[in-house]
Design a protein around this motif. Structure first.
Motif, PDB file in Angstrom:
ATOM      1  N   THR A 165      55.015  21.048  58.415  1.00  0.00           N
ATOM      2  CA  THR A 165      53.917  21.150  59.375  1.00  0.00           C
ATOM      3  C   THR A 165      53.507  22.597  59.615  1.00  0.00           C
ATOM      4  OG1 THR A 165      55.506  21.146  61.212  1.00  0.00           O
ATOM      5  CG2 THR A 165      54.595  19.018  60.528  1.00  0.00           C
ATOM      6  N   GLN A 166      54.252  23.542  59.048  1.00  0.00           N
ATOM      7  CA  GLN A 166      53.929  24.957  59.167  1.00  0.00           C
ATOM      8  C   GLN A 166      54.554  25.699  57.997  1.00  0.00           C
ATOM      9  OE1 GLN A 166      55.667  26.343  62.819  1.00  0.00           O
ATOM     10  NE2 GLN A 166      57.745  25.767  62.243  1.00  0.00           N
ATOM     11  N   ASP A 167      54.208  26.970  57.857  1.00  0.00           N
ATOM     12  CA  ASP A 167      54.754  27.794  56.785  1.00  0.00           C
ATOM     13  C   ASP A 167      56.272  27.865  56.920  1.00  0.00           C
ATOM     14  OD1 ASP A 167      55.283  29.641  54.846  1.00  0.00           O
ATOM     15  OD2 ASP A 167      54.211  31.295  55.763  1.00  0.00           O
ATOM     16  N   ALA A 168      56.995  27.433  55.858  1.00  0.00           N
ATOM     17  CA  ALA A 168      58.450  27.379  55.970  1.00  0.00           C
ATOM     18  C   ALA A 168      59.105  27.473  54.602  1.00  0.00           C
ATOM     19  CB  ALA A 168      58.877  26.083  56.652  1.00  0.00           C
ATOM     20  N   LEU A 169      60.303  28.065  54.566  1.00  0.00           N
ATOM     21  CA  LEU A 169      61.141  28.064  53.376  1.00  0.00           C
ATOM     22  C   LEU A 169      61.856  26.721  53.339  1.00  0.00           C
ATOM     23  CD1 LEU A 169      62.329  29.781  50.989  1.00  0.00           C
ATOM     24  CD2 LEU A 169      64.187  30.381  52.548  1.00  0.00           C
ATOM     25  N   ILE A 170      61.624  25.916  52.299  1.00  0.00           N
ATOM     26  CA  ILE A 170      62.170  24.559  52.278  1.00  0.00           C
ATOM     27  C   ILE A 170      63.176  24.339  51.161  1.00  0.00           C
ATOM     28  CG2 ILE A 170      60.177  23.545  53.428  1.00  0.00           C
ATOM     29  CD1 ILE A 170      59.183  22.620  50.703  1.00  0.00           C
ATOM     30  N   ALA A 180      56.652  26.560  51.540  1.00  0.00           N
ATOM     31  CA  ALA A 180      55.552  25.617  51.674  1.00  0.00           C
ATOM     32  C   ALA A 180      54.644  26.025  52.822  1.00  0.00           C
ATOM     33  CB  ALA A 180      56.088  24.205  51.918  1.00  0.00           C
ATOM     34  N   ALA A 181      53.337  25.862  52.623  1.00  0.00           N
ATOM     35  CA  ALA A 181      52.356  26.170  53.654  1.00  0.00           C
ATOM     36  C   ALA A 181      51.447  24.961  53.826  1.00  0.00           C
ATOM     37  CB  ALA A 181      51.543  27.407  53.292  1.00  0.00           C
ATOM     38  N   ALA A 182      51.364  24.444  55.042  1.00  0.00           N
ATOM     39  CA  ALA A 182      50.530  23.284  55.335  1.00  0.00           C
ATOM     40  C   ALA A 182      49.100  23.724  55.599  1.00  0.00           C
ATOM     41  CB  ALA A 182      51.088  22.525  56.538  1.00  0.00           C
ATOM     42  N   GLY A 183      48.152  23.065  54.921  1.00  0.00           N
ATOM     43  CA  GLY A 183      46.748  23.384  55.113  1.00  0.00           C
ATOM     44  C   GLY A 183      46.099  22.481  56.147  1.00  0.00           C
ATOM     45  N   MET A 184      44.857  22.782  56.496  1.00  0.00           N
ATOM     46  CA  MET A 184      44.132  22.009  57.489  1.00  0.00           C
ATOM     47  C   MET A 184      43.811  20.606  56.998  1.00  0.00           C
ATOM     48  SD  MET A 184      43.936  23.995  60.074  1.00  0.00           S
ATOM     49  CE  MET A 184      42.710  23.166  61.085  1.00  0.00           C
ATOM     50  N   PRO A 213      45.894  28.837  51.532  1.00  0.00           N
ATOM     51  CA  PRO A 213      46.659  29.930  50.933  1.00  0.00           C
ATOM     52  C   PRO A 213      48.151  29.677  50.990  1.00  0.00           C
ATOM     53  CG  PRO A 213      45.872  30.549  53.106  1.00  0.00           C
ATOM     54  CD  PRO A 213      45.229  29.236  52.789  1.00  0.00           C
ATOM     55  N   ALA A 214      48.880  30.319  50.103  1.00  0.00           N
ATOM     56  CA  ALA A 214      50.332  30.167  50.071  1.00  0.00           C
ATOM     57  C   ALA A 214      50.971  31.018  51.148  1.00  0.00           C
ATOM     58  CB  ALA A 214      50.870  30.575  48.699  1.00  0.00           C
ATOM     59  N   GLY A 215      52.112  30.568  51.648  1.00  0.00           N
ATOM     60  CA  GLY A 215      52.849  31.341  52.629  1.00  0.00           C
ATOM     61  C   GLY A 215      53.466  32.586  52.010  1.00  0.00           C
TER      62      GLY A 215
END
Length: 256
Positions: A165-170, A180-184, A213-215
């Motif tokens: 749901t937000q920019d995060a190291l997964i 990963a970066a979640a878009g609109m 865009p990528a995180g």
């Protein structure tokens, strides 16, 4: 509540399997793949006939699949499916998840040792729960009638790798990281970072059509080079390679 969530996921899956209007995944087959060493950073086509984003990433001895359109499981080598470390979804649109059950089932029969982790946008966890519930009885029948795969009964399962749901190291294995970066639009853009044998870092960004865009890496690692896989003609910038992939791409290749 759990039963309701599982039911929703099963409905999504059934819609994906029966309601597709996309191209026939058997229309084209990827070309033979070249030799790939464990130290290489390579991207292989998957689900090529679907027209959807899909890439099997081999790097540092790990296997990660990004995208699960129709045909993704049938076009992958059995050894790659058996050794798959994680599956990352770009979205939960029916055309982007049609291959999840195929990847699950073929990987299990090929000898996957453990449950397969699946991460993606909001809704990925519900999809995992729904598929596991839907296949509980078929798994038991297969186990009895066809024999036990190498990984045993529990290896058939999918595990929840997280809803982004937000920019995060997964994902982080030390020399291979996925951000990963979640878009609109509910789509996920992935940044894959790999450290080669010479301690140099290499980036590959996988951006679905319409993705954001990528995180950025909060660790500030110095990156030697970067590669963008995306859709041609988008305002976000011209990609180095466009979806769908039609050949193996080496982000870096070891000479050792």
């Amino acid at each position: 509540m759990v039963r309701g969530v599982a039911g929703l996921a099963v409905a999504l899956w059934l819609a994906a399997c029966s309601g597709s209007t996309g191209p026939d995944p058997q229309e084209s087959e990827p070309p033979p793949r070249p030799a790939i060493s464990p130290a290489d950073f390579a991207l292989l086509p998957c689900g090529t006939g679907s027209g959807r984003p899909c890439a099997l990433v081999l790097a540092g001895g790990k296997r990660l699949m990004f995208g699960a359109p129709a045909g993704a499981g049938s076009q992958a080598e059995p050894d790659d499916l058996a050794g798959l470390d994680a599956l990352f979804l770009f979205s939960v649109h029916p055309l982007d998840i049609e291959g999840v059950d195929e990847i699950r089932n073929r990987g299990w029969r090929a000898g996957r040792a453990d449950a397969l982790a699946v991460a993606g946008p909001e809704g990925a966890g519900a999809l995992v729960d729904g598929l596991n519930a839907a296949y509980e009885q078929p798994d038991a029948i297969s186990f009895i009638e066809d024999g036990a795969p190498a990984g045993g009964f529990d290896a058939a399962l999918l595990s929840h790798g997280g809803d982004v749901t937000q920019d995060a190291l997964i994902y982080d294995s030390g020399d291979l990281k996925v951000r990963a970066a979640a878009g609109m639009t509910g789509q996920i853009t992935y940044r894959i970072r790999y450290r080669d044998l010479d301690e140099a870092w290499h980036d590959v960004v996988l951006r679905p059509c319409g993705g954001g865009p990528a995180g950025e890496d909060a660790g500030g690692a110095r990156v030697q080079d970067s590669l963008l896989i995306g859709c041609a003609g988008e305002d976000a910038g011209a990609p180095d390679h466009a979806w769908p992939l039609d050949r193996v791409i080496f982000a870096t290749r070891s000479d050792r």
